[in-house]
Design an enzyme around this catalytic site. Sequence first.
Site, PDB file in Angstrom:
ATOM      1  CB  THR A   1      22.393 -51.430  87.036  1.00 55.56           C
ATOM      2  OG1 THR A   1      22.108 -51.995  85.826  1.00 55.56           O
ATOM      3  CG2 THR A   1      21.981 -52.807  87.977  1.00 55.56           C
TER       4      THR A   1
ATOM      5  CE1 TYR B   1      14.810 -48.341  72.330  1.00 57.10           C
ATOM      6  CE2 TYR B   1      14.727 -46.324  71.011  1.00 57.10           C
ATOM      7  CZ  TYR B   1      14.922 -46.810  72.260  1.00 57.10           C
ATOM      8  OH  TYR B   1      14.803 -46.267  73.320  1.00 57.10           O
TER       9      TYR B   1
ATOM     10  N   GLY C   1      14.589 -37.581  74.597  1.00 58.69           N
ATOM     11  CA  GLY C   1      15.348 -37.839  73.359  1.00 58.69           C
ATOM     12  C   GLY C   1      16.732 -38.106  73.744  1.00 58.69           C
TER      13      GLY C   1
ATOM     14  CG  ASP D   1      16.358 -60.813  81.250  1.00 58.21           C
ATOM     15  OD1 ASP D   1      15.340 -60.282  80.838  1.00 58.21           O
ATOM     16  OD2 ASP D   1      17.403 -61.050  80.805  1.00 58.21           O
TER      17      ASP D   1
HETATM   18  P1  NDP Z   1      21.242 -47.955  79.901  1.00 62.81           P
HETATM   19  O1  NDP Z   1      21.804 -48.817  78.970  1.00 62.81           O
HETATM   20  O2  NDP Z   1      22.221 -47.040  80.463  1.00 62.81           O
HETATM   21  O3  NDP Z   1      20.242 -48.690  81.060  1.00 62.81           O
HETATM   22  C1  NDP Z   1      19.476 -49.373  80.649  1.00 62.81           C
HETATM   23  C2  NDP Z   1      19.027 -50.413  81.858  1.00 62.81           C
HETATM   24  O4  NDP Z   1      17.980 -51.541  81.619  1.00 62.81           O
HETATM   25  C3  NDP Z   1      20.222 -51.254  82.580  1.00 62.81           C
HETATM   26  O5  NDP Z   1      20.111 -51.107  84.068  1.00 62.81           O
HETATM   27  C4  NDP Z   1      20.048 -52.573  81.903  1.00 62.81           C
HETATM   28  O6  NDP Z   1      20.546 -53.565  82.792  1.00 62.81           O
HETATM   29  C5  NDP Z   1      18.669 -52.583  82.160  1.00 62.81           C
HETATM   30  N1  NDP Z   1      18.146 -53.775  81.142  1.00 62.81           N
HETATM   31  C6  NDP Z   1      18.198 -53.980  79.943  1.00 62.81           C
HETATM   32  N2  NDP Z   1      17.479 -54.914  79.614  1.00 62.81           N
HETATM   33  C7  NDP Z   1      17.212 -55.562  80.476  1.00 62.81           C
HETATM   34  C8  NDP Z   1      16.565 -56.807  80.986  1.00 62.81           C
HETATM   35  N3  NDP Z   1      15.988 -57.394  79.936  1.00 62.81           N
HETATM   36  N4  NDP Z   1      16.128 -57.157  82.158  1.00 62.81           N
HETATM   37  C9  NDP Z   1      16.424 -56.150  83.269  1.00 62.81           C
HETATM   38  N5  NDP Z   1      17.029 -55.138  83.057  1.00 62.81           N
HETATM   39  C10 NDP Z   1      17.383 -54.826  81.876  1.00 62.81           C
HETATM   40  O7  NDP Z   1      20.385 -47.018  79.060  1.00 62.81           O
HETATM   41  P2  NDP Z   1      19.123 -45.867  79.433  1.00 62.81           P
HETATM   42  O8  NDP Z   1      19.182 -45.426  80.761  1.00 62.81           O
HETATM   43  O9  NDP Z   1      19.518 -44.691  78.438  1.00 62.81           O
HETATM   44  O10 NDP Z   1      17.730 -46.629  79.110  1.00 62.81           O
HETATM   45  C11 NDP Z   1      16.590 -46.736  80.033  1.00 62.81           C
HETATM   46  C12 NDP Z   1      15.475 -46.643  79.382  1.00 62.81           C
HETATM   47  O11 NDP Z   1      15.373 -45.308  78.748  1.00 62.81           O
HETATM   48  C13 NDP Z   1      15.144 -47.611  78.047  1.00 62.81           C
HETATM   49  O12 NDP Z   1      13.760 -47.958  78.111  1.00 62.81           O
HETATM   50  C14 NDP Z   1      15.529 -46.901  77.108  1.00 62.81           C
HETATM   51  O13 NDP Z   1      14.825 -47.372  75.802  1.00 62.81           O
HETATM   52  C15 NDP Z   1      14.796 -45.516  77.323  1.00 62.81           C
HETATM   53  N6  NDP Z   1      15.373 -44.178  76.593  1.00 62.81           N
HETATM   54  C16 NDP Z   1      16.788 -43.833  76.450  1.00 62.81           C
HETATM   55  C17 NDP Z   1      17.027 -42.735  75.958  1.00 62.81           C
HETATM   56  C18 NDP Z   1      18.513 -42.459  75.641  1.00 62.81           C
HETATM   57  O14 NDP Z   1      18.901 -41.659  74.639  1.00 62.81           O
HETATM   58  N7  NDP Z   1      19.633 -42.940  76.405  1.00 62.81           N
HETATM   59  C19 NDP Z   1      16.242 -41.866  75.344  1.00 62.81           C
HETATM   60  C20 NDP Z   1      14.807 -42.332  75.558  1.00 62.81           C
HETATM   61  C21 NDP Z   1      14.352 -43.481  76.284  1.00 62.81           C
HETATM   62  P3  NDP Z   1      21.909 -54.166  82.016  1.00 62.81           P
HETATM   63  O15 NDP Z   1      23.008 -53.472  82.499  1.00 62.81           O
HETATM   64  O16 NDP Z   1      21.892 -55.423  82.879  1.00 62.81           O
HETATM   65  O17 NDP Z   1      21.868 -54.496  80.580  1.00 62.81           O
HETATM   66  C1  8X3 Z   2      16.445 -43.106  72.764  1.00 64.41           C
HETATM   67  C2  8X3 Z   2      16.489 -41.836  72.168  1.00 64.41           C
HETATM   68  O1  8X3 Z   2      16.582 -40.792  69.802  1.00 64.41           O
HETATM   69  O2  8X3 Z   2      18.206 -42.445  70.297  1.00 64.41           O
HETATM   70  O3  8X3 Z   2      15.011 -43.537  72.909  1.00 64.41           O
HETATM   71  O4  8X3 Z   2      16.115 -43.078  70.074  1.00 64.41           O
HETATM   72  S1  8X3 Z   2      16.743 -42.225  70.476  1.00 64.41           S
END
Ligand code: NDP
Ligand code: 8X3
Length: 251
Positions: A11, A152, A183, A59
């Site tokens: 989403t 985290y 990153g 979830d």
């Molecule tokens: P967003 O918050 O934009 O997206 C996270 C997504 O995960 C949302 O769709 C959220 O849904 C969903 N989500 C969270 N918890 C659950 C759950 N319990 N069950 C189902 N869905 C869930 O963040 P990102 O796109 O950045 O994050 C995506 C992934 O990338 C994560 O694993 C994050 O750790 C990883 N990541 C992100 C980085 C960054 O800098 N942004 C860098 C490195 C890794 P909802 O809206 O319902 O919460």
């Molecule tokens: C998300 C990137 O650097 O904020 O995993 O941990 S950072």
Amino acid sequence: MNKTVLITGATSGIGLGCARKFAANGDRLILTGRNAQRLEEVRKELAAKGTDVLTLVFDVRDRAKATECIETLPAEWKAIDVLVNNAGLALGLEPEYEGSYDDWDTMVDTNIKGLLTMTRLVVPGMVKRDSGHIINIGSVAGDAAYANGNVYCATKAAVKTITDGLRLDVAGTAIRVTNLKPGLVETNFSNTRFHGDTERAANVYKGIKPLTGDDIADVAVYAANAPAHVQVAEVLILATHQGSGSVIVRK
Ligand code: NDP
Ligand code: 8X3
């Protein structure tokens, strides 16, 4: 060839980027998330461009619901070719000795146990078909802890080890296993981390051009479409002015 791609947390952010890029690649999508309304908006957006989309609302921490959703998939959706384990989050950025028990539980339950649940539910079918690809969204945070990142970072280190373990366990099959380690990606990530403090969240991306969800999705689509003998095992993807998890040069 068209693949069936299941993306968790589709989403927002990286998951949404993956949905759009795999759709543009001609694949059919199973999109999962907690927010039924957002999922439906994404389904409509992609369906309008001709993509076949099935949505599942659950979830990833709810093992019973996840199991029910995967086990009752319609026959034509059962053969999942690519699993993108993306759903995840950070909560809080404070010294370990001041961290919130609830935040820790949520991160461990989502980033580690949720990813494991989806793997356990989807990969047996891949093994049976001797075909498939698991793409886990890890992080640079899993390579080394940064200050106040403690739990985290530990969850993303776990994603690396879990991904490596799975790769070993399916090495005798045609299944490929990838760990993508982004990153700084500008998504809803920091809003969530700072419990809705949008100003603090915006500061994370000040003075640097961060990555986007689409940048990470490009690598996921590449990995999924590499020749069958090529296994993209792990990729670290950083913004140009980011040197490591803790070194960011802002201008
Ligand atoms: P967003 O918050 O934009 O997206 C996270 C997504 O995960 C949302 O769709 C959220 O849904 C969903 N989500 C969270 N918890 C659950 C759950 N319990 N069950 C189902 N869905 C869930 O963040 P990102 O796109 O950045 O994050 C995506 C992934 O990338 C994560 O694993 C994050 O750790 C990883 N990541 C992100 C980085 C960054 O800098 N942004 C860098 C490195 C890794 P909802 O809206 O319902 O919460
Ligand atoms: C998300 C990137 O650097 O904020 O995993 O941990 S950072």
